[in-house]
Enzyme design. Structure first.
Site, PDB file in Angstrom:
ATOM      1  N   ASP A  29     -54.161  67.742  27.327  1.00 54.31           N
ATOM      2  CA  ASP A  29     -52.865  67.422  27.942  1.00 54.31           C
ATOM      3  C   ASP A  29     -52.603  65.918  28.063  1.00 54.31           C
ATOM      4  OD1 ASP A  29     -54.401  66.612  30.225  1.00 54.31           O
ATOM      5  OD2 ASP A  29     -52.711  67.169  31.500  1.00 54.31           O
ATOM      6  N   GLU A  30     -53.364  65.119  27.339  1.00 55.19           N
ATOM      7  CA  GLU A  30     -53.330  63.695  27.614  1.00 55.19           C
ATOM      8  C   GLU A  30     -53.595  62.878  26.348  1.00 55.19           C
ATOM      9  OE1 GLU A  30     -56.445  62.921  30.371  1.00 55.19           O
ATOM     10  OE2 GLU A  30     -56.176  60.765  30.298  1.00 55.19           O
ATOM     11  N   ASP A  79     -49.393  62.226  30.158  1.00 51.95           N
ATOM     12  CA  ASP A  79     -50.280  63.201  30.805  1.00 51.95           C
ATOM     13  C   ASP A  79     -49.422  64.317  31.394  1.00 51.95           C
ATOM     14  OD1 ASP A  79     -53.306  62.908  32.657  1.00 51.95           O
ATOM     15  OD2 ASP A  79     -51.868  64.541  32.850  1.00 51.95           O
TER      16      ASP A  79
HETATM   17  P1  TTP Z   1     -55.586  66.778  34.492  1.00 56.56           P
HETATM   18  O1  TTP Z   1     -54.561  66.047  33.697  1.00 56.56           O
HETATM   19  O2  TTP Z   1     -56.654  65.987  35.169  1.00 56.56           O
HETATM   20  O3  TTP Z   1     -54.888  67.649  35.631  1.00 56.56           O
HETATM   21  P2  TTP Z   1     -53.499  68.427  35.590  1.00 56.56           P
HETATM   22  O4  TTP Z   1     -52.748  68.185  34.335  1.00 56.56           O
HETATM   23  O5  TTP Z   1     -53.769  69.871  35.901  1.00 56.56           O
HETATM   24  O6  TTP Z   1     -52.738  67.840  36.841  1.00 56.56           O
HETATM   25  P3  TTP Z   1     -52.033  66.402  36.984  1.00 56.56           P
HETATM   26  O7  TTP Z   1     -50.584  66.705  37.235  1.00 56.56           O
HETATM   27  O8  TTP Z   1     -52.693  65.768  38.150  1.00 56.56           O
HETATM   28  O9  TTP Z   1     -52.260  65.680  35.691  1.00 56.56           O
HETATM   29  O10 TTP Z   1     -56.322  67.843  33.570  1.00 56.56           O
HETATM   30  C1  TTP Z   1     -55.639  68.568  32.553  1.00 56.56           C
HETATM   31  C2  TTP Z   1     -56.158  69.988  32.472  1.00 56.56           C
HETATM   32  O11 TTP Z   1     -57.571  69.992  32.268  1.00 56.56           O
HETATM   33  C3  TTP Z   1     -55.935  70.784  33.738  1.00 56.56           C
HETATM   34  O12 TTP Z   1     -54.668  71.430  33.766  1.00 56.56           O
HETATM   35  C4  TTP Z   1     -57.063  71.737  33.753  1.00 56.56           C
HETATM   36  C5  TTP Z   1     -58.178  71.058  33.001  1.00 56.56           C
HETATM   37  N1  TTP Z   1     -59.193  70.549  33.965  1.00 56.56           N
HETATM   38  C6  TTP Z   1     -60.339  71.303  34.178  1.00 56.56           C
HETATM   39  O13 TTP Z   1     -60.520  72.364  33.583  1.00 56.56           O
HETATM   40  N2  TTP Z   1     -61.271  70.845  35.090  1.00 56.56           N
HETATM   41  C7  TTP Z   1     -61.114  69.673  35.782  1.00 56.56           C
HETATM   42  O14 TTP Z   1     -61.971  69.287  36.595  1.00 56.56           O
HETATM   43  C8  TTP Z   1     -59.919  68.883  35.530  1.00 56.56           C
HETATM   44  C9  TTP Z   1     -59.688  67.583  36.267  1.00 56.56           C
HETATM   45  C10 TTP Z   1     -59.003  69.366  34.627  1.00 56.56           C
HETATM   46 MG    MG Z   2     -52.475  66.276  33.539  1.00 54.32          MG
END
Ligand code: TTP
Ligand code: MG
Length: 401
Positions: A104-105, A9
């Site tokens: 991203d995951e 992730d």
């Molecule tokens: P996430 O992996 O949940 O968040 P992140 O990568 O920004 O942060 P973390 O370090 O905690 O993993 O989500 C991935 C992407 O998806 C994030 O960069 C933006 C998008 N996203 C949204 O558009 N709306 C949301 O509510 C969430 C949770 C994520």
């Molecule tokens: Mg993330």
């Protein structure tokens, strides 16, 4: 050991990409979503901004109140999609199966390539290093015996984390005293419900398995299993574009005869479809409307459209089809996009130019809805994407017709 799974992730994904490409943004609170003067929500923010209490899905005005000195940017989905493709090329090298969850995951089945836990560690480390060297970003990697544990592990040391959970016992020891929210699939609503009945920690779930099943049914059975670290799910080779369609539908509590009201509901459904579509970085080549009449007779209508991911387009196409069908009491309505593709060469339709060029149309539709039904989306537009909230909102709207 049956399987070795990696969950990877990216850290603060959208924000990290922007910081990578513009060094002037680094070290400052950065919020990706909308400008503070617009209506909108936080998609994500960097870790500097998180220190101010800002998080995904927060109203942008609230974020601005917490951190007026932050930098506020619109997301650039095209760019994130291109980065995501690069990431997947790296990840997939090490996996016999790869399941993409979002841009991203992903879950990777590395059982064969890793052979054992030492091998899995090498792969995990290598993925982190290559993502940094070749893409210029950090990610968090979890290595574990199950999907649930791998996801937990990648969260555990975020950002730039690495963590292993080799056995169900390790998994249970790690989380037994934590709040139920730590478990995958326990959102705010479920947590509230469980707390109300005095089920606060994972230990409580273990102790009160029967109550949980009574309370939550099938979901409860799943929870009482993973509270013991049991999760036999396989990594399903999957890309979001393998889905046939992305859609959202709603069954009304009482049949609806007012077609203008149905149109307003369609706009909310379209927003929800847009959100999911953009999260996985896809476009639809067609829009489809689904109706079930009160007499249980159903119909669907479809139209091909130029690659689209915008709520306004989905809404307009759905409305056009709704206008042409028989006006009888409606029990269920849904809209979806199909012919999904991840094509990053985007062909904008004329509608898209008009609507996204000034983004005014979306705003206007939202404003009209709010006024007409006395809604306040400012703080909770993102929440509406959850089925239950959407349902409640629609029933509330109906009372204000
Ligand atoms: P996430 O992996 O949940 O968040 P992140 O990568 O920004 O942060 P973390 O370090 O905690 O993993 O989500 C991935 C992407 O998806 C994030 O960069 C933006 C998008 N996203 C949204 O558009 N709306 C949301 O509510 C969430 C949770 C994520
Ligand atoms: Mg993330």
């Amino acid at each position: 050991m049956d399987q070795i799974i990696i969950h990877v992730d990216m850290d603060a994904f959208y924000a990290s990409v922007e910081m990578r490409d513009n060094p002037a943004l680094r070290g400052k609170p950065l919020i990706i979503g909308s400008k503070p003067t617009e209506r909108g929500v936080v998609a994500t923010c960097n870790y500097e901004a998180r220190k101010y209490g800002i998080h995904s899905a927060m109203n942008i005005k609230e974020a601005y109140r917490l951190c007026p000195s932050g930098i506020y940017l619109h997301p650039n989905f095209e760019k994130y999609k291109a980065v995501s493709a690069q990431l997947n090329d790296i990840w997939n090298t090490y996996a016999s199966a790869s399941e993409r969850i979002s841009l991203d995951e992903a879950y990777l089945d590395v059982t064969d390539q890793a052979v054992n836990w030492e091998g899995a560690r090498r792969i995990g480390r290598l993925i982190k290093q290559r993502v940094l060297d070749e893409v210029g970003l950090t990610c968090s990697v979890g290595v574990a015996y199950s999907k649930t544990a791998a996801k937990m592990a990648s969260e555990e040391k975020k950002p730039d984390g690495y963590f292993e959970i080799r056995t169900p016992e390790d998994f249970v020891n790690l989380i037994i005293d934590r709040d139920v929210k730590v478990l995958y699939t326990v959102g705010e609503k479920t947590a509230e419900k469980l707390h109300y009945f005095g089920i606060n920690t994972v230990r409580d779930i273990q102790l009160r398995g029967d109550d949980i099943v009574k309370l939550l049914g099938k979901h409860g059975r799943w929870l009482s299993q993973i509270a013991y670290g049991i999760d036999k799910r396989k990594v399903e080779p999957y890309r979001p574009e393998d889905a046939k369609s992305i859609g959202r539908e709603l069954t009304f509590q009482a049949d609806v005869t007012d077609f203008e009201f149905l149109k307003d509901v369609l706009f909310l459904l379209s927003l929800s479809v847009e959100n999911r579509t953009r999260r996985v970085g896809l476009y639809g080549g067609g829009v489809s409307l689904k109706i079930t009449y009160a007499n249980m007779k159903g119909l669907t209508r479809s139209r091909l459209v130029p690659a689209c991911d915008s709520a306004v387009t989905i809404y307009k196409e759905s409305v056009r089809m709704l206008d042409r069908i028989e006006k009888r009491p409606v029990r269920l309505i849904g809209t979806s996009i199909y012919n999904l593709s991840g094509d990053s060469v985007r062909q904008l339709s004329f509608d898209d130019f008009l609507t996204e060029g000034n983004s005014g149309e979306r705003q206007k539709l939202l404003d009209e809805l709010q006024q007409k039904y006395h809604l306040d989306f400012a703080g909770n537009l993102e929440k509406i994407y959850h089925g239950e909230t959407l349902h409640r909102t629609v029933e509330y709207m109906r009372k204000h017709l």
